[in-house]
Design a protein around this motif. Sequence first.
Motif, mmCIF file in Angstrom:
data_model
loop_
_atom_site.group_PDB
_atom_site.id
_atom_site.type_symbol
_atom_site.label_atom_id
_atom_site.label_comp_id
_atom_site.label_asym_id
_atom_site.label_seq_id
_atom_site.Cartn_x
_atom_site.Cartn_y
_atom_site.Cartn_z
ATOM 1 N N PRO A 267 29.446 49.772 39.504
ATOM 2 C CA PRO A 267 30.536 49.119 40.239
ATOM 3 C C PRO A 267 30.059 48.034 41.193
ATOM 4 O O PRO A 267 30.870 47.248 41.684
ATOM 5 C CB PRO A 267 31.187 50.280 41.006
ATOM 6 C CG PRO A 267 30.094 51.292 41.152
ATOM 7 C CD PRO A 267 29.270 51.174 39.909
ATOM 8 N N ILE A 270 30.489 43.404 40.590
ATOM 9 C CA ILE A 270 31.924 43.187 40.707
ATOM 10 C C ILE A 270 32.482 42.291 39.594
ATOM 11 O O ILE A 270 33.528 42.605 39.002
ATOM 12 C CB ILE A 270 32.288 42.632 42.096
ATOM 13 C CG1 ILE A 270 31.955 43.668 43.191
ATOM 14 C CG2 ILE A 270 33.753 42.237 42.170
ATOM 15 C CD1 ILE A 270 32.794 44.906 43.171
ATOM 16 N N VAL A 274 35.442 43.638 37.173
ATOM 17 C CA VAL A 274 36.755 43.002 37.021
ATOM 18 C C VAL A 274 37.001 42.621 35.558
ATOM 19 O O VAL A 274 38.112 42.794 35.027
ATOM 20 C CB VAL A 274 36.871 41.772 37.937
ATOM 21 C CG1 VAL A 274 38.165 41.009 37.666
ATOM 22 C CG2 VAL A 274 36.804 42.194 39.409
ATOM 23 N N LEU A 295 36.199 44.200 45.508
ATOM 24 C CA LEU A 295 37.058 43.753 44.406
ATOM 25 C C LEU A 295 37.990 42.630 44.850
ATOM 26 O O LEU A 295 38.179 41.637 44.143
ATOM 27 C CB LEU A 295 37.874 44.925 43.862
ATOM 28 C CG LEU A 295 37.096 45.959 43.043
ATOM 29 C CD1 LEU A 295 37.927 47.212 42.823
ATOM 30 C CD2 LEU A 295 36.671 45.379 41.699
ATOM 31 N N ASN A 298 36.776 39.085 44.892
ATOM 32 C CA ASN A 298 36.578 38.422 43.607
ATOM 33 C C ASN A 298 37.844 37.648 43.230
ATOM 34 O O ASN A 298 38.937 38.235 43.187
ATOM 35 C CB ASN A 298 36.251 39.456 42.524
ATOM 36 C CG ASN A 298 35.952 38.824 41.187
ATOM 37 O OD1 ASN A 298 36.864 38.455 40.459
ATOM 38 N ND2 ASN A 298 34.677 38.703 40.852
ATOM 39 N N PHE A 301 40.264 39.097 40.505
ATOM 40 C CA PHE A 301 40.874 40.420 40.661
ATOM 41 C C PHE A 301 42.399 40.331 40.748
ATOM 42 O O PHE A 301 43.121 41.129 40.131
ATOM 43 C CB PHE A 301 40.318 41.119 41.898
ATOM 44 C CG PHE A 301 40.914 42.476 42.156
ATOM 45 C CD1 PHE A 301 40.599 43.552 41.351
ATOM 46 C CD2 PHE A 301 41.816 42.668 43.199
ATOM 47 C CE1 PHE A 301 41.163 44.805 41.581
ATOM 48 C CE2 PHE A 301 42.385 43.913 43.435
ATOM 49 C CZ PHE A 301 42.052 44.978 42.620
ATOM 50 N N TRP A 327 45.260 45.318 49.921
ATOM 51 C CA TRP A 327 45.312 45.952 48.596
ATOM 52 C C TRP A 327 46.761 46.090 48.121
ATOM 53 O O TRP A 327 47.091 45.763 46.979
ATOM 54 C CB TRP A 327 44.641 47.324 48.653
ATOM 55 C CG TRP A 327 44.624 48.046 47.329
ATOM 56 C CD1 TRP A 327 45.580 48.880 46.827
ATOM 57 C CD2 TRP A 327 43.609 47.963 46.317
ATOM 58 N NE1 TRP A 327 45.218 49.347 45.590
ATOM 59 C CE2 TRP A 327 44.020 48.795 45.244
ATOM 60 C CE3 TRP A 327 42.391 47.297 46.231
ATOM 61 C CZ2 TRP A 327 43.246 48.967 44.096
ATOM 62 C CZ3 TRP A 327 41.629 47.462 45.074
ATOM 63 C CH2 TRP A 327 42.055 48.281 44.022
#
Length: 545
Positions: A267, A270, A274, A295, A298, A301, A327
């Motif tokens: 992970p 990144i 993605v 994330l 990026n 994302f 998020w």
Amino acid sequence: MNIERSILEVFSDACARFSDRPAFTCLGQTLSIGDIDKLSAKFASYLQNHTDLEPGDRIAVQLPNVLQYPVVVFGALRAGLVVVNTNPLYTQRELKHQLNDSGAKALVVLANIADTASQVVPETGVEQVIVSEIADLHSPVKRMLINSVAKYIKKMVPEFSFTNQVNFRDAVALGGKQPHSDVQRTPDDIAVLQYTGGTTGVAKGAMLTNRNLVANMEQVREALGDSMKEGAELYVAPLPLYHIYAFTIHCMCLFATGNHSLLIPNPRDIPAFVKTLKGLRFTGFAGLNTLFNGLMRNPDFANLDFSKLHTTCSGGMALTRDTANRWEKITGCPVTEGYGLTETSPVVSFNPTEAVQMGTVGVPVPGTEVKVIDENDNDLPNNSPGELCVRGPQVMKGYWQRPEATADSIDSDGWLRTGDMAVIQDDGYIKIVDRKKDMIIVSGFNVYPNEIEDVVSTHDKVAEAAAIGIPDEKSGELVKLFVVKADPSLTEEEVLAYCRENMTAYKVPKQVEFREELPKTNVGKILRRALRDEELKKSGTPVSA
């Protein structure tokens, strides 16, 4: 909620009900629940018919998120063995301690990291080493391609050698020639030894029984409610399965309900992460604060398909309000934060998806009691900060071969002292107001200052050392080390090189400060809190009382 079952009974029920459902996908290859059933049976047969392992013996599993992990773990449990989840990032010192402390007689290890194990296995009781390459459970063409690229082009597989080595694929093939026999274990039998640090600096094995793990599985399922429908979910699995948080979510809850986990081996990459998610309509995501931040930084994302995402679980470290808000804005899915410990299998509390209270870790999962106590062990009323204590069927049996440490942690009435300072609100929601006094959390991993100090203090040029955690935007906290020199020629690079040689990367200090002396109590105990408060004042962060 039936907690009087073994993991094997849960596994068998899932295999009978959901055989055709996809269970795990990794690097483009998918294994169904039926595939896991067949492969784990072959691996169990190998363990029973081609090794000297007996039920109750320990087997260390040192694998990242690859398809072999669930096959090995369920196979080991079917053979009646105790699984010792082992971090692939361990240094020689850390791995040697865990293998010897657990008394592991076998080790399953990925070839990419087997060089570390090869240096220490001769100094342990490990009698059998099973080595797997990353794509061992892929189709023949993809297996040859992925494994060859990893070994010969990317040079990801250092040289190693074991005198007692067998290839994972050979082991499975041998096992397939003879039937296995599922070994039934009782709810009180240990299923997993999950190692956790401690204030002594020595990693201890939390004895998690079948009842502990099955109970927590049922508790989490009940807490999630309709957020985990049978046979309908695709959860992203970036957190390592050897970590109890991911193990309980993906190998217990999701598998038992016939659901699908997408394994992410690395992970930290990144962009590749993605790219893996592109085109998928995943429904759930189990992560932590630093991963969410990585994330969201990026640019690709935000372009993913979040139309089916209904559950995002956060644990392992504190969730910041800013991260949660961003998020939800990007994905349309709120983050539900929970709280747990290795010693509680691990979930203690969780925010109900329909009633999230930001800044809290939710309410206790079903069947769990919580209270807070003062320094004299007196119970405190609601809204009063004190040490959080937990009682429930998910609380560990104790620490492996450490009765004194067990007695210090769990009282005669079954209450586990968490060491975390908390407030229980009138509505039952829990707010963590301070963590264990000295523990540092780096990207969700617990780092114990005593361990760092013990290692650094063995350096010939070090007189004294103290480690603390200081806030860091990327990892939540980073390790800062204070050193008193025994030799004036000691340099920061020498200290860091010594740490890198003897500790997993996330434990290595990011900052080193040399001092003439360290603050101490009148009996000579180093005052880490004083050092931490100094750093907080420098940064302008309020210092808690």
